[in-house]
Each structure stands twice: as structure tokens, then as C-alpha cells.
Design an enzyme around this catalytic site. Structure first.
Site, PDB file in Angstrom:
ATOM      1  N   ARG A  61      20.852  38.179  55.873  1.00  0.00           N
ATOM      2  CA  ARG A  61      21.304  37.014  55.585  1.00  0.00           C
ATOM      3  C   ARG A  61      22.262  36.513  56.540  1.00  0.00           C
ATOM      4  NH1 ARG A  61      20.154  35.622  50.214  1.00  0.00           N
ATOM      5  NH2 ARG A  61      20.212  37.383  48.713  1.00  0.00           N
ATOM      6  N   GLY A  90      20.654  32.362  48.475  1.00  0.00           N
ATOM      7  CA  GLY A  90      20.116  32.011  49.870  1.00  0.00           C
ATOM      8  C   GLY A  90      20.613  30.850  50.624  1.00  0.00           C
ATOM      9  N   PHE A 125       7.158  35.501  56.303  1.00  0.00           N
ATOM     10  CA  PHE A 125       8.433  35.775  55.493  1.00  0.00           C
ATOM     11  C   PHE A 125       9.414  35.889  56.538  1.00  0.00           C
ATOM     12  CE2 PHE A 125      11.649  38.237  53.221  1.00  0.00           C
ATOM     13  CZ  PHE A 125      11.193  37.471  51.837  1.00  0.00           C
ATOM     14  N   GLU A 147      18.697  23.971  48.821  1.00  0.00           N
ATOM     15  CA  GLU A 147      17.951  25.264  48.689  1.00  0.00           C
ATOM     16  C   GLU A 147      17.621  25.740  49.994  1.00  0.00           C
ATOM     17  OE1 GLU A 147      17.011  27.825  47.322  1.00  0.00           O
ATOM     18  OE2 GLU A 147      15.336  27.830  46.408  1.00  0.00           O
ATOM     19  N   ASP A 148      17.577  27.121  50.145  1.00  0.00           N
ATOM     20  CA  ASP A 148      17.176  27.663  51.421  1.00  0.00           C
ATOM     21  C   ASP A 148      15.843  27.708  51.810  1.00  0.00           C
ATOM     22  OD1 ASP A 148      16.185  29.279  49.463  1.00  0.00           O
ATOM     23  OD2 ASP A 148      17.272  31.210  50.291  1.00  0.00           O
ATOM     24  N   ASP A 186       8.939  27.506  48.618  1.00  0.00           N
ATOM     25  CA  ASP A 186       7.794  28.406  48.808  1.00  0.00           C
ATOM     26  C   ASP A 186       6.558  28.061  47.884  1.00  0.00           C
ATOM     27  OD1 ASP A 186       5.928  30.384  49.408  1.00  0.00           O
ATOM     28  OD2 ASP A 186       7.087  32.052  48.624  1.00  0.00           O
TER      29      ASP A 186
END
Ligand code: IMP
Ligand code: MG
Length: 180
Positions: free
Chosen positions: A165, A44, A152, A99-100, A103
């Protein structure tokens, strides 16, 4: 987007992203200085890390880890394992985890524990997106690109079943309205 039929709603435009990533690169360069190792979490974070690295104003080194989380589909849960570890020796190094999206926080927490075990001298975290809605752990994210309350998200490295992506912006996938 012929084969990708989930409706997408714009959350971040490419222009917003590029402006923010430039700011982050400058801030991180000032605050962490040279010789930092950017450690991206595959897959990610690869697009974000590419842009962030080019926004840095000091020399950095780069490495990647790949984490696998079992028992998950579009949500992250289950057991985490490292299927590809860092190739640089992180012992005594200053590391910025890239990090992408954070969550629940479980992935980053797991990696931080792991990096401490590898003897990194200092570890900070930079997440392109902080999505606090489902946070399970009290986690300090040192650098946040954008805080997005929920939904999401796909694009700019983020995927849904390996799609989207490549998109230069970030979109919310309306999973409830998914057709066939
Ligand atoms: P955490 O362990 O729950 O913080 O999960 C983080 C990982 O779950 C991220 O690195 C993503 O791979 C994935 N993830 C969580 N939310 C989203 C999202 O909105 N879009 C795409 N991937 C997500
Ligand atoms: Mg990820």
C-alpha cells in the site's frame, strides 16, 4: 522490498499519478463546488483521498467508511457489510465517494444504495482506477483517475494481502509467478 517477493511491473509512475490527481482535484472543485463531503472507502482509498483533498481548490469535509467483503481473498466477491459507517450526517449533503479501484462494481453499487438510504442529496463517485475487465454491473463512475484494462494492481493504497500500500506508484503483481 525484502519480504515481498511477487514480481512487480510498473503501471503508473508517481509523477503520472500526481499530475492526474491535481487535474482531478481542480475538475471536481469546479464541478461539485464547496461543501462537498469526500467519503473515502477504507483502507484502499486513504492515500488517494489524501492527495485528492489537497488538490481541491474549494473547502471540503471528509469522512470514511469501512466495508468488509466476506468470502474473498485477492478477488472481491461475497457479502458486503459496513464495519464502520460515516460519522458526519450525510442527510441532504453532496457526497463524493472516493474509491481506490472499481473492479466488479459491487462494492460501489452497494455503498451507493446505502447512501441513498441515508438521504444524501447528491452522490457522485470518483475512483482512482477503473478496471473494467470484470465489471458485473452497469455503473456510472463520474470521475476516473486512470482506466487500466486488467491485472491485479498494488501501490498507492492498493494492497495484496496488506502489502504494497505504501508504494508511491502503481504496479501489476504477477501472481502466477509467485514464488514460495
Ligand atoms: P469490486 O466490488 O469488485 O468493484 O471491488 C472493489 C474492491 O476490490 C476494491 O476496493 C479493492 O479493495 C479490491 N480490488 C479489486 N481489484 C483490485 C486490484 O487490482 N488490486 C487491489 N485491490 C483490488
Ligand atoms: Mg477498496
Amino acid at each position: 522490498m525484502s519480504s515481498e517477493r511477487n514480481p512487480l511491473e510498473v503501471v503508473l509512475t508517481p509523477e503520472q499519478i500526481q499530475a492526474r490527481v491535481r487535474e482531478l482535484g481542480q475538475q471536481i472543485s469546479r464541478e461539485m463546488g464547496k461543501d462537498t463531503i469526500l467519503l473515502g472507502i477504507l483502507k484502499g482509498a486513504f492515500i488517494f483521498m489524501g492527495d485528492l483533498a489537497r488538490a481541491m481548490t474549494v473547502p471540503v469535509r471528509m469522512d470514511f467508511v469501512r466495508l468488509a467483503s466476506y468470502g474473498a481473498d485477492s478477488v472481491s466477491c461475497g457479502t458486503i457489510t459496513m464495519s464502520k459507517g460515516p460519522e458526519l450526517d450525510l442527510k441532504g449533503q453532496r457526497v463524493l465517494v472516493v474509491e481506490d479501484i472499481v473492479d466488479t462494481g459491487r462494492t460501489v453499487r452497494w455503498l451507493l444504495d446505502c447512501l441513498n438510504g441515508m438521504g444524501a442529496a447528491e452522490v457522485k463517485v470518483c475512483s482512482f482506477i477503473d478496471k473494467p475487465e470484470r465489471r458485473e454491473l452497469d455503473l456510472d463512475i463520474d470521475y476516473v483517475g486512470f482506466r487500466v484494462p486488467q491485472g491485479f494492481l498494488v501501490g498507492y493504497g492498493l494492497d495484496y494481502n496488506e502489502c504494497y500500500r505504501h508504494l508511491p506508484g502503481v504496479y501489476e503483481v504477477k501472481l502466477n509467478h509467485q514464488r514460495g
